[in-house]
Design an enzyme around this catalytic site. Structure first.
Site, PDB file in Angstrom:
ATOM      1  N   CYS A 116       0.832  -1.198   0.000  1.00  0.00           N
ATOM      2  CA  CYS A 116       0.000   0.000   0.000  1.00  0.00           C
ATOM      3  C   CYS A 116       0.873   1.255   0.000  1.00  0.00           C
ATOM      4  O   CYS A 116       1.531   1.529  -0.994  1.00  0.00           O
ATOM      5  CB  CYS A 116      -0.975  -0.034   1.180  1.00  0.00           C
ATOM      6  SG  CYS A 116      -2.377   1.101   0.998  1.00  0.00           S
ATOM      7  N   HIS A 162      -3.503  -5.654   1.105  1.00  0.00           N
ATOM      8  CA  HIS A 162      -2.874  -5.927   2.403  1.00  0.00           C
ATOM      9  C   HIS A 162      -2.941  -7.413   2.764  1.00  0.00           C
ATOM     10  O   HIS A 162      -3.848  -7.835   3.496  1.00  0.00           O
ATOM     11  CB  HIS A 162      -3.576  -5.125   3.502  1.00  0.00           C
ATOM     12  CG  HIS A 162      -3.320  -3.663   3.457  1.00  0.00           C
ATOM     13  ND1 HIS A 162      -2.245  -3.074   4.094  1.00  0.00           N
ATOM     14  CD2 HIS A 162      -4.000  -2.651   2.863  1.00  0.00           C
ATOM     15  CE1 HIS A 162      -2.276  -1.764   3.898  1.00  0.00           C
ATOM     16  NE2 HIS A 162      -3.322  -1.478   3.146  1.00  0.00           N
ATOM     17  N   GLU A 164      -1.214  -8.961   4.877  1.00  0.00           N
ATOM     18  CA  GLU A 164      -0.967  -9.135   6.310  1.00  0.00           C
ATOM     19  C   GLU A 164      -2.251  -9.168   7.127  1.00  0.00           C
ATOM     20  O   GLU A 164      -2.252  -9.635   8.274  1.00  0.00           O
ATOM     21  CB  GLU A 164      -0.038  -8.029   6.837  1.00  0.00           C
ATOM     22  CG  GLU A 164      -0.654  -6.650   6.992  1.00  0.00           C
ATOM     23  CD  GLU A 164      -0.631  -5.813   5.730  1.00  0.00           C
ATOM     24  OE1 GLU A 164      -0.822  -4.581   5.844  1.00  0.00           O
ATOM     25  OE2 GLU A 164      -0.437  -6.377   4.621  1.00  0.00           O
TER      26      GLU A 164
END
EC number: 6.3.5.3
Length: 233
Positions: free
Chosen positions: A87, A204, A206
């Site tokens: 990002c 994302h 994660e």
């Protein structure tokens, strides 16, 4: 895996990234402040996380790209070290010259925060070996400037050299205008540099590594990196 996560003023996904790396690798990542001029000894992965570094003033990632620690990251990448930018991290990598192109305002001029589908374009890289080529994964996005653009020569080079690793698609893996959430050229969600050791991506992964989140599709990226580093050790 000995990861180093960069921390800039305004970054807010550093702890999410640290948790994901800790869960997958079992090791505690180092948090590296932007004013540092070197990376921890033995670092085998540098992560530039998401957020709003320096409040996105000037341009997203423009100020962070000129932070002292980025000189160390450029040297590290030039020597073949693995770098992951997510990002705002992707934006910083483009602004710092580690990746080509630029992330512009989303085509619909709105902030997008939701799960999207990505098609994994190849599985023979450190950043994709945890997946199969053509596999469709679901991960979140949260950005206002995720519209990847570059001149036509650069786009053709990225495509011709197989450097587009992740692409926005439908749940069935169809890449079309309807699935292109932000208007990115060629539905590009993630690219690597010419050496293949620096990845920038807008979604994302994660945030999709634990069952409690309802999806664990992001685990493949980190598990693949861990496998690659273990094999290379």
């Amino acid at each position: 895996m000995k990861a180093a996560i960069l921390v800039f003023p305004g970054i807010n996904r550093d702890r999410d990234m640290a948790r994901a790396l800790r869960l997958i690798s079992g090791s505690e990542p180092a948090m590296v402040w932007h004013a540092e001029t070197s990376l921890p000894a033995g670092t085998d992965l540098v992560v530039v996380p998401g957020g709003f570094s320096y409040g996105d003033y000037l341009r997203c990632g423009a100020i962070a790209a000129r932070a002292p620690v980025m000189d160390a990251v450029r040297d590290y990448a030039a020597k073949g070290g693995l770098v992951l930018g997510v990002c705002n991290g992707f934006q910083i990598l483009c602004e710092s010259g580690l990746l080509p192109g630029v992330l512009m305002r989303n085509a619909q001029l709105k902030f997008i925060c939701r799960d999207v589908h990505l098609r994994v374009e190849r599985s023979d890289t450190p950043f994709t070996r945890g997946y199969n080529a053509g596999q469709v994964i679901r991960v979140p996005v949260a950005h206002g400037e995720g519209n990847y653009e570059a001149d036509e020569e650069t786009i053709q080079r990225l495509e011709g050299e197989g450097r587009v690793l992740y692409r926005y698609c439908s749940a069935e893996g169809v890449v079309d205008e309807a699935a292109n959430i932000n208007g990115a050229a060629h539905s590009i969600a993630g690219i690597v540099n010419d050496k293949g050791n620096v990845l920038g991506m807008m979604p994302h992964p994660e945030n999709h590594v634990e069952d409690i989140m309802g999806c664990t599709d992001g685990r493949g990226l980190f598990a693949g990196l861990a496998q690659h580093l273990e094999k290379a050790a």
